[in-house]
Design an enzyme around this catalytic site. Sequence first.
Site, PDB file in Angstrom:
ATOM      1  N   ASP A   1       0.853  -1.202   0.000  1.00 50.50           N
ATOM      2  CA  ASP A   1       0.000   0.000   0.000  1.00 50.50           C
ATOM      3  C   ASP A   1       0.887   1.249   0.000  1.00 50.50           C
ATOM      4  O   ASP A   1       0.390   2.374  -0.090  1.00 50.50           O
ATOM      5  CB  ASP A   1      -1.012  -0.013   1.157  1.00 50.50           C
ATOM      6  CG  ASP A   1      -0.365   0.082   2.532  1.00 50.50           C
ATOM      7  OD1 ASP A   1       0.876  -0.053   2.631  1.00 50.50           O
ATOM      8  OD2 ASP A   1      -1.108   0.284   3.511  1.00 50.50           O
TER       9      ASP A   1
ATOM     10  N   GLU B   1       9.065  -4.671  10.718  1.00 46.98           N
ATOM     11  CA  GLU B   1       9.501  -3.362  10.208  1.00 46.98           C
ATOM     12  C   GLU B   1      10.010  -2.468  11.335  1.00 46.98           C
ATOM     13  O   GLU B   1       9.331  -2.283  12.354  1.00 46.98           O
ATOM     14  CB  GLU B   1       8.331  -2.674   9.471  1.00 46.98           C
ATOM     15  CG  GLU B   1       8.727  -1.299   8.923  1.00 46.98           C
ATOM     16  CD  GLU B   1       7.775  -0.725   7.884  1.00 46.98           C
ATOM     17  OE1 GLU B   1       6.838  -1.438   7.465  1.00 46.98           O
ATOM     18  OE2 GLU B   1       7.979   0.434   7.493  1.00 46.98           O
TER      19      GLU B   1
HETATM   20  O1  KIV Z   1       3.543  -1.111   1.800  1.00 46.50           O
HETATM   21  C1  KIV Z   1       4.697  -1.548   1.804  1.00 46.50           C
HETATM   22  O2  KIV Z   1       5.496  -1.314   0.880  1.00 46.50           O
HETATM   23  C2  KIV Z   1       5.124  -2.345   2.946  1.00 46.50           C
HETATM   24  C3  KIV Z   1       6.566  -2.732   3.031  1.00 46.50           C
HETATM   25  C4  KIV Z   1       7.366  -1.558   3.438  1.00 46.50           C
HETATM   26  C5  KIV Z   1       6.782  -3.891   3.924  1.00 46.50           C
HETATM   27  O3  KIV Z   1       4.326  -2.649   3.782  1.00 46.50           O
END
Ligand code: KIV
Length: 270
Positions: free
Chosen positions: A42, A180
Amino acid sequence: MVTVRDLQEQAGETPITMLTAYDASTARIVDEAGIDVILVGDSVGNTALGYETTLPVTVDEMASHVGAVARAVDEAMVVADMPFLSYGVDEAESVRNAGRMLKDEGAHAVKLESGPHTVALTRKLVQLGIPVLAHLGLTPQHVNRLGGYPRQGTTQEAAETILELAREHEDAGAFALVLEHVPSNLAAEVTDALEIPTIGIGAGPDCDGQVLVFNDAVGLTEWSPSFSKQFGDVRGEMTSAVDAYVSAVESGAFPADEHSHEQADLDELY
Ligand code: KIV
């Protein structure tokens, strides 16, 4: 195609590689490079749609990007990120939204930003045949609650909560876990404690794999987080190409004879 089983067998042997992609041309490049997992994150909200956060991203927007990526990919596993409030409010709606990514758009799994509210939902989705990638630590959909994007798991209590939630999501059937922006020693402990693979972003070297946002990794964004690394200068390359195009058009050097054709037998037109 890379499967959930492949990733689980690979964990601890060869690091799992994961990058985001949001469109067919990028997905093809990433897939041909041999990446294991492509996440249609997202983060498309920030990288491609011009939003300041991921919160405004809709299920329809995600579906469109997931479909574009899935149609382009031959080998990698394609994971669809579920956008803010598309899950966790009402179970039936969450299942329909997640199911749409597999049934209509060709994704192989979904990712949920996880917490106590996603344990039962993870179990339900997995029971229905929708593989779930859990996501703990910094969950950007909580930007307003967190007051930004701070490092997570920095107190004993917060670290224990992350470990406990990781175990609960493994038990609920998640096939892997994104961690994360957490301390590397916490990520190492979670990785040790779980059977399922961990995939880190800003979580140090001891996870079973790594993920980055494509635009950050290739150097397309002006700013990227401190835990990211630019492996190229795509922004610089694109800027020179666009500058070269503008100069060539303005100077008349483009289009040249080889880019045009004349039709010899055309009569004069009035
Ligand atoms: O939305 C995204 O790109 C993510 C990654 C940073 C893990 O959730």
